[in-house]
Design a protein around this motif. Structure first.
Motif, PDB file in Angstrom:
ATOM      1  N   PHE A 182       0.797  -1.220   0.003  1.00  0.00           N
ATOM      2  CA  PHE A 182      -0.043   0.065  -0.204  1.00  0.00           C
ATOM      3  C   PHE A 182       0.808   1.288   0.102  1.00  0.00           C
ATOM      4  O   PHE A 182       2.131   1.247   0.120  1.00  0.00           O
ATOM      5  N   GLU A 183       0.358   2.291  -0.136  1.00  0.00           N
ATOM      6  CA  GLU A 183       1.204   3.486  -0.190  1.00  0.00           C
ATOM      7  C   GLU A 183       0.663   4.323   1.043  1.00  0.00           C
ATOM      8  O   GLU A 183      -0.589   4.166   1.424  1.00  0.00           O
ATOM      9  N   PRO A 184       1.521   4.962   2.050  1.00  0.00           N
ATOM     10  CA  PRO A 184       1.272   5.395   3.339  1.00  0.00           C
ATOM     11  C   PRO A 184       0.162   6.538   3.288  1.00  0.00           C
ATOM     12  O   PRO A 184      -0.483   6.710   4.264  1.00  0.00           O
ATOM     13  N   TYR A 185       0.201   7.324   2.170  1.00  0.00           N
ATOM     14  CA  TYR A 185      -0.882   8.577   2.060  1.00  0.00           C
ATOM     15  C   TYR A 185      -2.223   7.879   2.100  1.00  0.00           C
ATOM     16  O   TYR A 185      -3.191   8.355   2.890  1.00  0.00           O
TER      17      TYR A 185
ATOM     18  N   THR B 280       3.595  -7.113   6.972  1.00  0.00           N
ATOM     19  CA  THR B 280       4.197  -7.028   5.814  1.00  0.00           C
ATOM     20  C   THR B 280       4.086  -7.985   4.739  1.00  0.00           C
ATOM     21  O   THR B 280       4.817  -8.374   4.046  1.00  0.00           O
ATOM     22  N   SER B 281       2.769  -8.638   5.026  1.00  0.00           N
ATOM     23  CA  SER B 281       2.338  -9.799   3.800  1.00  0.00           C
ATOM     24  C   SER B 281       3.099 -10.858   4.134  1.00  0.00           C
ATOM     25  O   SER B 281       4.011 -11.316   3.251  1.00  0.00           O
ATOM     26  N   LEU B 282       2.952 -11.738   5.221  1.00  0.00           N
ATOM     27  CA  LEU B 282       3.667 -13.027   5.623  1.00  0.00           C
ATOM     28  C   LEU B 282       3.284 -13.837   4.398  1.00  0.00           C
ATOM     29  O   LEU B 282       3.765 -14.922   3.924  1.00  0.00           O
ATOM     30  N   PHE B 283       2.052 -13.797   4.030  1.00  0.00           N
ATOM     31  CA  PHE B 283       1.452 -14.983   3.264  1.00  0.00           C
ATOM     32  C   PHE B 283       1.577 -14.585   1.794  1.00  0.00           C
ATOM     33  O   PHE B 283       1.198 -15.395   0.692  1.00  0.00           O
TER      34      PHE B 283
ATOM     35  N   PHE C 290       1.429  -7.289  -7.557  1.00  0.00           N
ATOM     36  CA  PHE C 290       1.906  -5.826  -7.304  1.00  0.00           C
ATOM     37  C   PHE C 290       3.097  -5.496  -8.065  1.00  0.00           C
ATOM     38  O   PHE C 290       3.869  -4.863  -7.628  1.00  0.00           O
ATOM     39  N   GLY C 291       3.154  -6.455  -9.047  1.00  0.00           N
ATOM     40  CA  GLY C 291       4.141  -6.003 -10.033  1.00  0.00           C
ATOM     41  C   GLY C 291       5.554  -6.749  -9.717  1.00  0.00           C
ATOM     42  O   GLY C 291       6.801  -6.181 -10.416  1.00  0.00           O
ATOM     43  N   LEU C 292       5.625  -7.284  -8.709  1.00  0.00           N
ATOM     44  CA  LEU C 292       7.035  -7.920  -8.195  1.00  0.00           C
ATOM     45  C   LEU C 292       7.075  -9.462  -8.688  1.00  0.00           C
ATOM     46  O   LEU C 292       6.032 -10.250  -8.591  1.00  0.00           O
TER      47      LEU C 292
END
Ligand SMILES: Cc1cc2nc3c(=O)[nH]c(=O)nc-3n(C[C@H](O)[C@H](O)[C@H](O)COP(=O)(O)O)c2cc1C
Length: 451
Positions: free
Chosen positions: A105-108, A131-134, A140-142
């Motif tokens: 996500f983005e902080p804003y 931090t998305s363990l799963f 998300f493009g990675l």
């Protein structure tokens, strides 16, 4: 006369609508057909509120996860932000905590979403920083998940930025002065001008400071970088612990990190998960436990266990333990894997026992017994400083949850370990947490201004 305890537990409930125990939704009394509906989560949240729990909590994942393997625990079937938004309207006092991943996500956006929810709920909201363990990188493009160190590095900056955005308005920026026509003292709004390794955010936020200053921050990291983040920034920590000594060491560890960061360690609430299988009597609880275990699909269970430990257990006899040499390398360097290793290698649990345990508890502690017995065990951990309360994992919905809320919680209340009424106005106050002060406006108050 028994003395009354001098502090009380914090209790939250994990909103797992299909039951914490994998496959427990096969119970004919489950509400599996209602999954996805507002009715189901509204009923659960209202039941938790009637029991005076501090909060209900939504985990989250950002990929299809284990659904294709027919495992619907710990998935994102209820998206936390929208679910909390809906529950604000059907609850009154209970806290509403949702997970949001700092990896994707983005902080804003995150700052706005939680500020909005906190405002709409009158200060009842918490953010579980994950931090998305799963997984979920490919959505998300990675190509792959960043390492835990890289994820936590980003998480620390993410949380800093969100906090700065919440503080970009002073509490008394808005004056809504009809006479002068001035809505806000604009000098109370400052840009954050953040430029870091992961984010560049000019700021300021386009919303008022949240009622709680900052929504309550929850975190659930057990690796060294995870504990560092939790100890430094979190108000409350979720953790999976099955052994009291290890739980105590973990709690001491994060409290030390908090103290080293200049915080009062009492301002950090450690909340291990617990799966209470409770009934009126111990033998009825055993019966319920056997019944729930009977729903576990053992073949699927083998695959799930294999996925959890990172290697196949297909060739092993159900009644033998996983050989120690298979646990040579911790694949994702993750702390939950250590629990599986300990169970297999140190405790010599069989494959079948581990399948049942994984389905039932997923590394959390299972307590089976009468309300008095289960309460005794929770109180023992609490009195020994292993925790400040618990995240209650309802073994099944609705039966396991109902027993937990209607039998166990009243037992804790009668013994003085849990609140019988809500006090304070916000989740922060109810959890005994200080309100972050934020910035102060450096200009004189307007004439007639109360604040
Ligand atoms: C009660 C509890 C709830 C959690 N909920 C989530 C979640 O919703 N989403 C997520 O990605 N991770 C979740 N986690 C995982 C943690 O964020 C963290 O990744 C995990 O505890 C492993 O910690 P480590 O990466 O520091 O070793 C949860 C952990 C616990 C104990």
């Amino acid at each position: 006369m028994a003395t009354r305890p001098d502090r009380r537990m914090i209790l939250t409930m994990f909103m797992l609508t299909t039951g914490f125990q994998i496959d427990s939704w096969r119970d004919p009394r489950s509400r599996i057909e209602d999954v996805g509906s507002l009715d189901l989560i509204a009923d659960m949240a209202r039941a938790a509120e009637a029991a005076k729990l501090h909060a209900v909590f939504f985990g989250d994942g950002v990929d299809v996860g284990t659904i294709r393997d027919n495992n619907i625990r710990n998935t994102g079937l209820y998206e936390p932000i929208s679910s909390i938004g809906a529950l604000i309207g059907v609850t009154d006092k209970i806290g509403l905590v949702g997970s949001l991943s700092t990896s994707f996500f983005e902080p804003y956006n995150a700052a706005r979403q939680f500020a909005g929810l906190d405002r709409l709920s009158g200060g009842r909201v918490g953010w579980n920083i994950v931090t998305s363990l799963f997984g979920g990188a490919q959505n998300f493009g990675l190509d792959a998940m960043p390492s835990p160190e890289a994820r936590y590095d980003k998480a620390a900056e993410f949380v800093d930025v969100v906090g700065a955005l919440w503080d970009s308005w002073t509490d008394d920026t808005v004056i809504a002065d009809r006479v002068s026509g001035q809505w806000a003292r604009t000098e109370g709004i400052v840009d954050i001008d953040h430029s870091g390794a992961h984010f560049r955010v000019a700021g300021a936020l386009n919303m008022m400071r949240p009622p709680q200053g900052h929504p309550v921050l929850f975190q659930a990291g057990q690796s060294a970088p995870g504990m560092r983040l939790g100890g430094t920034v979190a108000d409350a920590i979720y953790t999976a612990q099955s052994d009291k000594r290890a739980a105590r060491a973990y709690a001491d560890g994060v409290r030390e990190i908090a103290a080293a960061a200049g915080r009062d360690p009492h301002d950090l609430k450690v909340l291990p998960g617990v799966v209470p299988i409770v009934a009126e009597t111990a033998s009825e609880a055993e019966e319920l436990s056997r019944e729930l275990a009977g729903y576990i699909d053992l073949d699927a269970g083998r695959r799930r266990l294999g996925a959890a430990v990172g290697f196949s257990v297909a060739d092993l006899d159900a009644d033998e333990a996983i050989p120690a040499e298979r646990f040579a390398v911790n694949p994702g360097n993750n702390s939950r894997w250590e629990t599986w290793r300990r169970m297999a290698v140190d405790e010599k649990r069989t494959v079948r026992e581990m399948i049942v345990d994984f389905a039932r508890a997923g590394g959390h502690r299972i307590l089976i017994g009468s309300p008095g017995e289960v309460a005794d065990s929770m109180i023992d951990w609490f009195e020994d400083g292993a925790c400040d309360g618990f995240n209650l994992d309802p073994p099944s919905i609705p039966v396991g949850m109902r027993n937990m809320l209607d039998l166990l919680v009243p037992e804790l209340q009668e013994r003085g370990y849990f609140q019988t009424e809500y006090s304070g106005d916000t989740l922060r106050e109810r959890m005994g947490l200080p309100r972050p002060t934020g910035r102060r406006l450096q200009v004189p108050a307007l004439a007639g201004d109360a604040g």
